[in-house]
Write an enzyme that holds these catalytic residues in place. Structure first.
Site, PDB file in Angstrom:
ATOM      1  N   ASP A   1       0.856  -1.195   0.000  1.00  0.00           N
ATOM      2  CA  ASP A   1       0.000   0.000   0.000  1.00  0.00           C
ATOM      3  C   ASP A   1       0.887   1.239   0.000  1.00  0.00           C
ATOM      4  O   ASP A   1       2.065   1.174   0.387  1.00  0.00           O
ATOM      5  CB  ASP A   1      -0.911   0.016   1.234  1.00  0.00           C
ATOM      6  CG  ASP A   1      -1.834   1.228   1.213  1.00  0.00           C
ATOM      7  OD1 ASP A   1      -2.498   1.444   0.177  1.00  0.00           O
ATOM      8  OD2 ASP A   1      -1.874   1.982   2.199  1.00  0.00           O
ATOM      9  N   SER A   2       0.302   2.353  -0.408  1.00  0.00           N
ATOM     10  CA  SER A   2       1.029   3.613  -0.382  1.00  0.00           C
ATOM     11  C   SER A   2       1.438   3.974   1.046  1.00  0.00           C
ATOM     12  O   SER A   2       2.357   4.751   1.238  1.00  0.00           O
ATOM     13  CB  SER A   2       0.138   4.717  -0.949  1.00  0.00           C
ATOM     14  OG  SER A   2      -1.086   4.756  -0.237  1.00  0.00           O
TER      15      SER A   2
ATOM     16  N   TYR B   1      -0.500   8.603  -2.341  1.00  0.00           N
ATOM     17  CA  TYR B   1      -0.385   8.427  -3.790  1.00  0.00           C
ATOM     18  C   TYR B   1      -1.584   9.066  -4.517  1.00  0.00           C
ATOM     19  O   TYR B   1      -1.514   9.311  -5.719  1.00  0.00           O
ATOM     20  CB  TYR B   1      -0.408   6.932  -4.145  1.00  0.00           C
ATOM     21  CG  TYR B   1       0.888   6.171  -3.935  1.00  0.00           C
ATOM     22  CD1 TYR B   1       1.920   6.663  -3.149  1.00  0.00           C
ATOM     23  CD2 TYR B   1       1.061   4.930  -4.535  1.00  0.00           C
ATOM     24  CE1 TYR B   1       3.090   5.922  -2.958  1.00  0.00           C
ATOM     25  CE2 TYR B   1       2.227   4.188  -4.354  1.00  0.00           C
ATOM     26  CZ  TYR B   1       3.231   4.694  -3.565  1.00  0.00           C
ATOM     27  OH  TYR B   1       4.382   3.960  -3.391  1.00  0.00           O
ATOM     28  N   GLY B   2      -2.653   9.260  -3.763  1.00  0.00           N
ATOM     29  CA  GLY B   2      -3.942   9.647  -4.363  1.00  0.00           C
ATOM     30  C   GLY B   2      -3.945  10.927  -5.180  1.00  0.00           C
ATOM     31  O   GLY B   2      -4.834  11.135  -6.004  1.00  0.00           O
TER      32      GLY B   2
ATOM     33  N   CYS C   1     -11.169   3.014  -1.660  1.00  0.00           N
ATOM     34  CA  CYS C   1      -9.967   3.542  -1.020  1.00  0.00           C
ATOM     35  C   CYS C   1      -9.719   2.735   0.241  1.00  0.00           C
ATOM     36  O   CYS C   1     -10.662   2.382   0.959  1.00  0.00           O
ATOM     37  CB  CYS C   1     -10.159   5.019  -0.667  1.00  0.00           C
ATOM     38  SG  CYS C   1      -8.789   5.720   0.251  1.00  0.00           S
ATOM     39  N   THR C   2      -8.450   2.467   0.493  1.00  0.00           N
ATOM     40  CA  THR C   2      -8.088   1.644   1.649  1.00  0.00           C
ATOM     41  C   THR C   2      -8.601   2.201   2.977  1.00  0.00           C
ATOM     42  O   THR C   2      -8.828   1.448   3.915  1.00  0.00           O
ATOM     43  CB  THR C   2      -6.549   1.585   1.767  1.00  0.00           C
ATOM     44  OG1 THR C   2      -6.039   2.925   1.616  1.00  0.00           O
ATOM     45  CG2 THR C   2      -5.961   0.669   0.727  1.00  0.00           C
ATOM     46  N   HIS C   3      -8.742   3.532   3.049  1.00  0.00           N
ATOM     47  CA  HIS C   3      -9.081   4.154   4.327  1.00  0.00           C
ATOM     48  C   HIS C   3     -10.581   4.111   4.663  1.00  0.00           C
ATOM     49  O   HIS C   3     -10.956   4.284   5.812  1.00  0.00           O
ATOM     50  CB  HIS C   3      -8.653   5.623   4.322  1.00  0.00           C
ATOM     51  CG  HIS C   3      -7.173   5.821   4.378  1.00  0.00           C
ATOM     52  ND1 HIS C   3      -6.326   5.280   3.452  1.00  0.00           N
ATOM     53  CD2 HIS C   3      -6.405   6.507   5.271  1.00  0.00           C
ATOM     54  CE1 HIS C   3      -5.078   5.630   3.758  1.00  0.00           C
ATOM     55  NE2 HIS C   3      -5.104   6.373   4.856  1.00  0.00           N
TER      56      HIS C   3
ATOM     57  N   CYS D   1      -3.671  -0.945  -2.370  1.00  0.00           N
ATOM     58  CA  CYS D   1      -3.943   0.473  -2.627  1.00  0.00           C
ATOM     59  C   CYS D   1      -4.791   0.636  -3.891  1.00  0.00           C
ATOM     60  O   CYS D   1      -4.419   0.158  -4.957  1.00  0.00           O
ATOM     61  CB  CYS D   1      -2.595   1.173  -2.790  1.00  0.00           C
ATOM     62  SG  CYS D   1      -2.710   2.915  -3.193  1.00  0.00           S
ATOM     63  N   ASN D   2      -5.910   1.330  -3.754  1.00  0.00           N
ATOM     64  CA  ASN D   2      -6.775   1.546  -4.921  1.00  0.00           C
ATOM     65  C   ASN D   2      -6.111   2.446  -5.958  1.00  0.00           C
ATOM     66  O   ASN D   2      -6.233   2.211  -7.155  1.00  0.00           O
ATOM     67  CB  ASN D   2      -8.092   2.203  -4.495  1.00  0.00           C
ATOM     68  CG  ASN D   2      -9.092   1.202  -3.991  1.00  0.00           C
ATOM     69  OD1 ASN D   2      -9.927   0.717  -4.730  1.00  0.00           O
ATOM     70  ND2 ASN D   2      -8.983   0.868  -2.719  1.00  0.00           N
TER      71      ASN D   2
ATOM     72  N   GLU E   1      -6.487   9.884   8.762  1.00  0.00           N
ATOM     73  CA  GLU E   1      -5.147   9.708   9.355  1.00  0.00           C
ATOM     74  C   GLU E   1      -4.928  10.626  10.553  1.00  0.00           C
ATOM     75  O   GLU E   1      -4.112  10.344  11.420  1.00  0.00           O
ATOM     76  CB  GLU E   1      -4.070   9.907   8.281  1.00  0.00           C
ATOM     77  CG  GLU E   1      -4.129   8.787   7.258  1.00  0.00           C
ATOM     78  CD  GLU E   1      -2.827   8.520   6.536  1.00  0.00           C
ATOM     79  OE1 GLU E   1      -1.860   9.263   6.740  1.00  0.00           O
ATOM     80  OE2 GLU E   1      -2.800   7.550   5.752  1.00  0.00           O
TER      81      GLU E   1
HETATM   82  N1  DGL Z   1      -4.082   3.828  -0.286  1.00  0.00           N
HETATM   83  C1  DGL Z   1      -4.702   4.875  -1.055  1.00  0.00           C
HETATM   84  C2  DGL Z   1      -5.873   4.311  -1.876  1.00  0.00           C
HETATM   85  O1  DGL Z   1      -6.455   3.286  -1.558  1.00  0.00           O
HETATM   86  C3  DGL Z   1      -5.165   6.010  -0.189  1.00  0.00           C
HETATM   87  C4  DGL Z   1      -4.039   6.813   0.388  1.00  0.00           C
HETATM   88  C5  DGL Z   1      -3.200   7.506  -0.663  1.00  0.00           C
HETATM   89  O2  DGL Z   1      -3.717   8.389  -1.364  1.00  0.00           O
HETATM   90  O3  DGL Z   1      -2.043   7.146  -0.784  1.00  0.00           O
HETATM   91  O4  DGL Z   1      -6.220   4.897  -2.865  1.00  0.00           O
END
Ligand code: DGL
Length: 268
Positions: free
Chosen positions: A6-7, A38-39, A186-188, A69-70, A154
């Protein structure tokens, strides 16, 4: 050994589902927190970072990697699968999170209107839209990017009234379009699952993404014995981060609900 990338920390929600559905396997988790989020990044950058993560996880001995990570699944996975793996790692595979979720939706023929909420990188890639249309061209897909949600989560603001207001505002256009199912891409977002469900009401099914991705991995492992990933007696879960290990530990408690003991800092 299964690699989960994941990012940053959000992918721990994906790992949490893996540990529930597939508890008897060894995992390596890599969070690129030093370069997260990364988003908001470009496709080139996300591809480059993801490639480095793939190199790292294969070098650690992973037989299979899941990009939790999406944003990376949306912007880098295809190129990794089509160009990078055949050249550099023939016989190995990297999977993402998009496929399981869209397959789940297209199982139900009554679904015509789908909502997707995610980071800018995920939504702007149109990856969900493109893949859903391939499976069912009649679907109507409505998308919203929600760049403020990751930092709010976060910062542990998920229960704050301000966050609920912002979430409501992001979801309003999808609600207005009367989507029947919502992909929290999204993971969050599992952290906001209850809130999202409340806002979308019973008229919309909010996908439990972690559970669906984990069940899909279970099926995949059963169908792909060639990777020789077998259950083990003494399970090992190793954590790597590209940033501060103490912050990772504190956040891991929130995302994974367990105390993570050993975390190693690495440079990709
Ligand atoms: N892990 C990212 C996602 O699922 C979210 C956090 C990021 O933007 O890095 O898109």
């Amino acid at each position: 050994m299964i690699g989960v990338f994941d990012s940053g920390l959000g992918g721990l929600t994906v790992l949490k589902s893996f540990l529930r559905v597939l508890p008897d396997y060894n995992y390596i988790y890599l969070g690129d927190s030093a370069r997260a989020p990364y988003g908001g990044r470009s496709q080139d950058t996300i591809y480059r970072y993801t490639k480095e993560a793939v190199d790292f996880l294969f070098a650690q001995g992973c037989e299979l990697i899941i990009i939790g990570c999406n944003s990376a699944s949306a912007q880098a996975l295809k190129k990794i699968q089509q160009e990078y793996l055949p050249k550099k790692y023939p016989g190995k595979n990297v999977l993402g999170v998009i496929r399981p979720l869209i397959e789940e939706i297209t199982k139900d023929e009554n679904i015509k209107r789908v909502g997707v909420i995610g980071t800018r990188a995920t939504i702007e890639s149109d990856a969900y839209k493109i893949e859903l249309k391939k499976l069912n061209p009649d679907l109507e897909i409505f998308q919203t990017s929600a760049p403020l949600l990751v930092p709010l989560i976060e910062e542990s603001w998920s229960k704050q009234p301000e966050t609920k207001k912002i979430l409501k505002k992001y979801l309003r256009p999808l609600k207005t379009k009367q989507v029947q199912v919502l992909i929290p891409a999204c993971t969050h977002y599992p952290i906001l699952f209850k809130e999202i469900k409340k806002i979308m009401t019973k008229r919309c099914l909010v996908l439990n993404s972690g559970e669906i991705i984990a069940q899909s991995l279970k099926d995949y492992l059963a169908r792909h014995l060639e990777y020789k990933i077998s259950p083990v007696k003494n399970v090992n879960v190793n954590f790597f981060t590209t940033d501060d290990t103490e912050r990772f530990r504190a956040m891991a408690k929130k995302f994974l609900d367990v105390d993570v003991e050993k975390i190693e800092k690495v440079c990709l």
